[in-house]
Design a protein around this motif. Structure first.
Motif, PDB file in Angstrom:
ATOM      1  N   ASP A   1     -37.339  32.164  23.774  1.00 14.59           N
ATOM      2  CA  ASP A   1     -38.122  30.972  24.114  1.00 14.59           C
ATOM      3  C   ASP A   1     -38.302  30.133  22.850  1.00 14.59           C
ATOM      4  O   ASP A   1     -39.082  30.480  21.965  1.00 14.59           O
ATOM      5  CB  ASP A   1     -39.478  31.383  24.688  1.00 14.59           C
ATOM      6  CG  ASP A   1     -40.247  30.208  25.279  1.00 14.59           C
ATOM      7  OD1 ASP A   1     -39.909  29.051  24.951  1.00 14.59           O
ATOM      8  OD2 ASP A   1     -41.181  30.448  26.055  1.00 14.59           O
ATOM      9  N   HIS A   2     -37.574  29.024  22.778  1.00  9.19           N
ATOM     10  CA  HIS A   2     -37.657  28.175  21.596  1.00  9.19           C
ATOM     11  C   HIS A   2     -39.031  27.540  21.452  1.00  9.19           C
ATOM     12  O   HIS A   2     -39.500  27.275  20.334  1.00  9.19           O
ATOM     13  CB  HIS A   2     -36.578  27.091  21.664  1.00  9.19           C
ATOM     14  CG  HIS A   2     -36.460  26.276  20.415  1.00  9.19           C
ATOM     15  ND1 HIS A   2     -37.001  25.019  20.293  1.00  9.19           N
ATOM     16  CD2 HIS A   2     -35.885  26.562  19.210  1.00  9.19           C
ATOM     17  CE1 HIS A   2     -36.748  24.545  19.075  1.00  9.19           C
ATOM     18  NE2 HIS A   2     -36.071  25.457  18.408  1.00  9.19           N
ATOM     19  N   SER A   3     -39.713  27.303  22.555  1.00  9.01           N
ATOM     20  CA  SER A   3     -41.047  26.688  22.500  1.00  9.01           C
ATOM     21  C   SER A   3     -42.077  27.643  21.908  1.00  9.01           C
ATOM     22  O   SER A   3     -43.154  27.207  21.487  1.00  9.01           O
ATOM     23  CB  SER A   3     -41.487  26.244  23.895  1.00  9.01           C
ATOM     24  OG  SER A   3     -41.706  27.356  24.743  1.00  9.01           O
TER      25      SER A   3
ATOM     26  N   THR B   1     -39.423  33.780  20.316  1.00  2.34           N
ATOM     27  CA  THR B   1     -39.781  35.104  20.819  1.00  2.34           C
ATOM     28  C   THR B   1     -39.117  35.283  22.183  1.00  2.34           C
ATOM     29  O   THR B   1     -38.517  34.361  22.729  1.00  2.34           O
ATOM     30  CB  THR B   1     -41.303  35.261  20.936  1.00  2.34           C
ATOM     31  OG1 THR B   1     -41.810  34.208  21.766  1.00  2.34           O
ATOM     32  CG2 THR B   1     -41.969  35.197  19.580  1.00  2.34           C
ATOM     33  N   TYR B   2     -39.215  36.483  22.751  1.00  2.00           N
ATOM     34  CA  TYR B   2     -38.538  36.751  24.013  1.00  2.00           C
ATOM     35  C   TYR B   2     -39.096  35.861  25.125  1.00  2.00           C
ATOM     36  O   TYR B   2     -40.307  35.635  25.221  1.00  2.00           O
ATOM     37  CB  TYR B   2     -38.693  38.222  24.391  1.00  2.00           C
ATOM     38  CG  TYR B   2     -38.058  39.166  23.395  1.00  2.00           C
ATOM     39  CD1 TYR B   2     -36.678  39.196  23.215  1.00  2.00           C
ATOM     40  CD2 TYR B   2     -38.845  40.022  22.625  1.00  2.00           C
ATOM     41  CE1 TYR B   2     -36.098  40.065  22.300  1.00  2.00           C
ATOM     42  CE2 TYR B   2     -38.272  40.893  21.708  1.00  2.00           C
ATOM     43  CZ  TYR B   2     -36.902  40.899  21.549  1.00  2.00           C
ATOM     44  OH  TYR B   2     -36.322  41.752  20.631  1.00  2.00           O
ATOM     45  N   LYS B   3     -38.193  35.379  25.971  1.00  2.00           N
ATOM     46  CA  LYS B   3     -38.596  34.516  27.079  1.00  2.00           C
ATOM     47  C   LYS B   3     -39.587  35.224  27.990  1.00  2.00           C
ATOM     48  O   LYS B   3     -40.591  34.654  28.416  1.00  2.00           O
ATOM     49  CB  LYS B   3     -37.355  34.100  27.881  1.00  2.00           C
ATOM     50  CG  LYS B   3     -37.623  33.108  29.001  1.00  2.00           C
ATOM     51  CD  LYS B   3     -37.822  31.710  28.437  1.00  2.00           C
ATOM     52  CE  LYS B   3     -37.872  30.671  29.540  1.00  2.00           C
ATOM     53  NZ  LYS B   3     -38.060  29.302  29.018  1.00  2.00           N
TER      54      LYS B   3
ATOM     55  N   TYR C   1     -30.434  32.648  22.941  1.00  2.00           N
ATOM     56  CA  TYR C   1     -30.249  34.021  23.406  1.00  2.00           C
ATOM     57  C   TYR C   1     -30.040  34.951  22.225  1.00  2.00           C
ATOM     58  O   TYR C   1     -29.708  34.513  21.117  1.00  2.00           O
ATOM     59  CB  TYR C   1     -29.030  34.107  24.341  1.00  2.00           C
ATOM     60  CG  TYR C   1     -29.121  33.203  25.537  1.00  2.00           C
ATOM     61  CD1 TYR C   1     -29.659  33.656  26.748  1.00  2.00           C
ATOM     62  CD2 TYR C   1     -28.671  31.881  25.472  1.00  2.00           C
ATOM     63  CE1 TYR C   1     -29.751  32.817  27.852  1.00  2.00           C
ATOM     64  CE2 TYR C   1     -28.759  31.043  26.564  1.00  2.00           C
ATOM     65  CZ  TYR C   1     -29.300  31.509  27.753  1.00  2.00           C
ATOM     66  OH  TYR C   1     -29.397  30.672  28.835  1.00  2.00           O
ATOM     67  N   MET C   2     -30.248  36.220  22.493  1.00  2.00           N
ATOM     68  CA  MET C   2     -29.919  37.257  21.511  1.00  2.00           C
ATOM     69  C   MET C   2     -29.238  38.402  22.235  1.00  2.00           C
ATOM     70  O   MET C   2     -29.600  38.756  23.356  1.00  2.00           O
ATOM     71  CB  MET C   2     -31.162  37.754  20.780  1.00  2.00           C
ATOM     72  CG  MET C   2     -30.842  38.756  19.664  1.00  2.00           C
ATOM     73  SD  MET C   2     -32.214  39.019  18.511  1.00  2.00           S
ATOM     74  CE  MET C   2     -33.431  39.745  19.607  1.00  2.00           C
ATOM     75  N   TYR C   3     -28.219  38.972  21.567  1.00  2.00           N
ATOM     76  CA  TYR C   3     -27.491  40.123  22.081  1.00  2.00           C
ATOM     77  C   TYR C   3     -27.511  41.207  21.014  1.00  2.00           C
ATOM     78  O   TYR C   3     -27.538  40.920  19.822  1.00  2.00           O
ATOM     79  CB  TYR C   3     -26.048  39.730  22.413  1.00  2.00           C
ATOM     80  CG  TYR C   3     -25.939  38.524  23.320  1.00  2.00           C
ATOM     81  CD1 TYR C   3     -25.928  38.668  24.704  1.00  2.00           C
ATOM     82  CD2 TYR C   3     -25.872  37.236  22.787  1.00  2.00           C
ATOM     83  CE1 TYR C   3     -25.843  37.559  25.539  1.00  2.00           C
ATOM     84  CE2 TYR C   3     -25.787  36.127  23.610  1.00  2.00           C
ATOM     85  CZ  TYR C   3     -25.776  36.295  24.987  1.00  2.00           C
ATOM     86  OH  TYR C   3     -25.703  35.190  25.795  1.00  2.00           O
TER      87      TYR C   3
ATOM     88  N   TRP D   1     -42.802  37.730  13.902  1.00  2.00           N
ATOM     89  CA  TRP D   1     -42.152  38.920  14.405  1.00  2.00           C
ATOM     90  C   TRP D   1     -41.746  38.710  15.853  1.00  2.00           C
ATOM     91  O   TRP D   1     -42.278  37.857  16.549  1.00  2.00           O
ATOM     92  CB  TRP D   1     -43.054  40.157  14.299  1.00  2.00           C
ATOM     93  CG  TRP D   1     -44.311  40.071  15.122  1.00  2.00           C
ATOM     94  CD1 TRP D   1     -44.448  40.254  16.467  1.00  2.00           C
ATOM     95  CD2 TRP D   1     -45.622  39.797  14.641  1.00  2.00           C
ATOM     96  NE1 TRP D   1     -45.750  40.115  16.861  1.00  2.00           N
ATOM     97  CE2 TRP D   1     -46.500  39.832  15.750  1.00  2.00           C
ATOM     98  CE3 TRP D   1     -46.153  39.535  13.364  1.00  2.00           C
ATOM     99  CZ2 TRP D   1     -47.866  39.600  15.629  1.00  2.00           C
ATOM    100  CZ3 TRP D   1     -47.503  39.304  13.261  1.00  2.00           C
ATOM    101  CH2 TRP D   1     -48.345  39.343  14.378  1.00  2.00           C
ATOM    102  N   LEU D   2     -40.774  39.493  16.248  1.00  2.00           N
ATOM    103  CA  LEU D   2     -40.468  39.649  17.667  1.00  2.00           C
ATOM    104  C   LEU D   2     -41.188  40.896  18.152  1.00  2.00           C
ATOM    105  O   LEU D   2     -41.271  41.896  17.430  1.00  2.00           O
ATOM    106  CB  LEU D   2     -38.967  39.818  17.884  1.00  2.00           C
ATOM    107  CG  LEU D   2     -38.101  38.567  17.690  1.00  2.00           C
ATOM    108  CD1 LEU D   2     -36.635  38.930  17.819  1.00  2.00           C
ATOM    109  CD2 LEU D   2     -38.464  37.504  18.700  1.00  2.00           C
ATOM    110  N   PRO D   3     -41.729  40.879  19.373  1.00  2.00           N
ATOM    111  CA  PRO D   3     -42.434  42.070  19.879  1.00  2.00           C
ATOM    112  C   PRO D   3     -41.540  43.299  19.859  1.00  2.00           C
ATOM    113  O   PRO D   3     -40.314  43.210  20.032  1.00  2.00           O
ATOM    114  CB  PRO D   3     -42.787  41.673  21.314  1.00  2.00           C
ATOM    115  CG  PRO D   3     -42.815  40.182  21.304  1.00  2.00           C
ATOM    116  CD  PRO D   3     -41.761  39.769  20.330  1.00  2.00           C
TER     117      PRO D   3
END
Length: 599
Positions: free
Chosen positions: A184-186, A190-192, A167-169, A142-144
């Motif tokens: 953050d690909h690492s 998830t969000y940077k 990135y996401m828009y 999931w993304l937060p």
């Protein structure tokens, strides 16, 4: 303006590959001919309709093989795949998220396709290395969750190949802007910034007081605050083009625009040539909320949503237009004759107008008769180029017919039959949902020849599929005055056809160039009053405009039986424009008038 390249056309004819006596399809016509799905979204309200909206087409490449195209559409239970942008096969995924995807984000990077749904909750990003087989896996769990009402709704994923950053828009609101965030690909995308309130930042806001095309309503006539949605990012020549849809999906002026920046998160500057994709006139109006992609030859395309809105406000279809960047890096989509047949490219085009076949609409408001008619839902409503009027026979049974009289003999090249849902009772697409019909042609209305057969006994057998926007290209020109549709099968209690569109070329002359084009910019610079003199034999006119004499990328189609004036309400304050006009009929297109402007 060149109508079509005759050498290109002759080459295409010589390269036709026949299968079971039929030529391989060389053209397409908007709205796109895909198996639109019955939308269970309104099951509780007992409203049944097929729909497709918010398209994303991804060119997914694996190794050195030519890319395969994947089409993702709002609430469709799966996706479509194609090798040529015209023959689309529906794919059912082996697993699906918590609910069907609305306005999904899709992206192909290094042999992997990523997929993410619109959400206000915690939802995962999926990935697939076998999307053609419907294989999905979790890329993250999931993304937060972001703060209330922020989203991400209508998301778009972007990977910058030069920096290897992600990135996401997103955004779908008339209150909030388009947002952007680095991923953050690492940490599995998830969000940077792990703090939800700091993970995103505003990218752009609508400004309808300066941008006429961002105003709400039909022809930008409603004072309601407009909506922005459908973010998409394209990188070209080191510049970042952040695209967005406005002002609302349920109007003829639904369009795509862009801001341009030197960094994926801005700052961005408004492009004075906006909108980049705009089609307010004709049959399939509206081009908003789509994406920009490249085909296997390097040509750009822009997808979008065209409004139908007969049985439900969100009843829509999908369109696809040639696009590109000009020598000044101006992004544009070519919607001139955008719902007439166009060629499928076999190489890199030099001018997107090369794709227009020159096949004209042959039966605009020509006589149409039917075998039977239910109430006032008359046959002639299938030839008025209004997608919200339609014919219904008394019964949904084989043998019901529509016959259009072209008025004289013409060379028929293609036929489009578009269906709508009238008092339907279907809430999901299954094996019983498919479309079958036959087409016939005649010179005298007495002796008929079958020119196409989309049934089980067809000379070109194909799997049964639903074709709400069925487009049939004929293998060779057919000289005829009359064209007939013979019904065989559609699911549901009624047959309802809103478009019986015959394309080809007449045997006469194209109309003359319309004289006396005048343009007066109003005190409100968002508007301009345009007039011209009608010419004999014209069926319609294209008003062309843009920010330079060689940048007339915008088109407004007007029918000859409409007044010879237009209040154009799509202009940007402080931007000078140039204008021209052309006329068309069943035989072809006039030369373009002298360009006037700036004004």
């Amino acid at each position: 303006m060149k109508i079509f390249d005759r050498k290109l056309w002759l080459g295409s004819v010589l390269l036709l590959v026949t299968v079971h006596g039929f030529a391989q399809q060389q053209t397409y016509c908007n709205p796109m001919d895909i198996s639109y799905r019955y939308n269970f979204e309104q099951l509780n309200e007992r409203i049944s309709y097929r729909s497709g909206a918010d398209p994303v087409i991804i060119n997914h490449k694996v190794g050195n093989k030519p890319g395969e195209y994947f089409l993702f559409v709002t609430i469709s239970g799966g996706w479509w795949k194609s090798k040529d942008l015209v023959n689309w096969q529906y794919v059912v995924p082996d697993k699906w998220p918590m609910e069907d995807m609305c306005a999904p984000a899709a992206l192909s990077v290094r042999d992997t396709l990523f997929l993410f749904q619109s959400t206000f909750e915690q939802r995962p990003i999926f990935y697939s290395t076998e999307p053609e087989k419907g294989k999905l896996k979790f890329y993250n769990r999931w993304l937060p969750r972001l703060p209330k009402d922020i989203g991400p709704w209508d998301p778009a994923l972007f990977h910058d190949p030069d920096t290897d950053k992600w990135y996401m828009y997103w955004g779908s609101s008339n209150v909030y802007p388009i947002f952007g965030a680095e991923l953050d690909h690492s940490r599995r995308l998830t969000y940077k910034n792990p703090e939800p309130s700091k993970a995103y930042q505003p990218m752009l806001w609508l400004d309808p007081w300066q941008h006429g095309w961002e105003r709400f309503g039909p022809n930008h006539s409603d004072p309601i605050k407009p909506f922005t949605e459908g973010a998409w990012m394209t990188k070209h020549n080191g510049k970042y083009y952040l695209q967005y849809g406005a002002p609302g999906t349920e109007y003829n002026v639904y369009a795509n625009g862009t801001y341009v920046g030197k960094d994926p998160l801005g700052p961005f500057e408004y492009a004075p040539y906006n909108p980049i994709a705009y089609k307010p006139g004709g049959y399939a109006t509206g081009t908003g909320h789509g994406n920009t992609f490249q085909d296997n030859f390097g040509n750009y395309w822009n997808t979008g949503t065209t409004w139908l809105g007969i049985v439900w406000g969100m009843e829509r279809r999908i369109v696809m237009h040639p696009a590109g960047f000009d020598k000044d890096d101006q992004l544009y989509a070519n919607t001139r004759f955008g719902d007439f047949p166009h060629r499928l490219p076999t190489s890199k085009w030099q001018n997107s107008n090369e794709l227009f076949t020159g096949w004209m609409l042959l039966n605009y408001k020509k006589p149409v008769t039917a075998s039977s008619t239910l109430d006032t839902l008359r046959a002639e409503l299938t030839a008025d180029e209004n997608p919200r009027t339609f014919w219904v026979p008394t019964k949904n049974q084989p043998g019901e017919t529509l016959t259009t009289d072209l008025g004289a003999e013409h060379d028929v090249r293609a036929v489009q039959v578009t269906y709508v849902d009238y008092k339907n009772t279907i809430f999901d697409s299954d094996s019983t949902v498919y479309t079958q019909f036959r087409l016939y042609a005649s010179k005298d209305g007495k002796k008929w020849n079958k020119i196409a057969d989309l049934t089980d006994s067809s000379d070109r057998p194909e799997p049964r599929r639903d074709r709400a926007c069925a487009y049939v290209e004929l293998p060779a020109p057919v000289r005829a005055r009359y064209v007939r549709y013979e019904h065989v099968y559609t699911a549901g209690p009624y047959v309802a056809i809103n478009g019986f569109r015959v394309f080809g070329n007449g045997l006469g002359k194209a109309p003359a160039t319309p004289p006396k084009l005048t343009v007066v910019r109003q005190k409100d610079q968002r508007n301009a009053d345009i007039t011209w003199q009608k010419v004999p034999g014209a069926v319609g006119y294209n008003i062309l405009w843009g920010i330079g004499k060689d940048k007339l990328y915008q088109t407004y189609q007007i029918w000859n039986d409409q007044p010879n004036k237009l209040e154009l309400r799509a202009l940007n304050v402080g931007v000078p424009y140039y204008y021209a006009i052309e006329a068309f009929n069943e035989n072809g297109v006039s030369t373009v008038s002298e360009v006037i402007g700036p004004r």
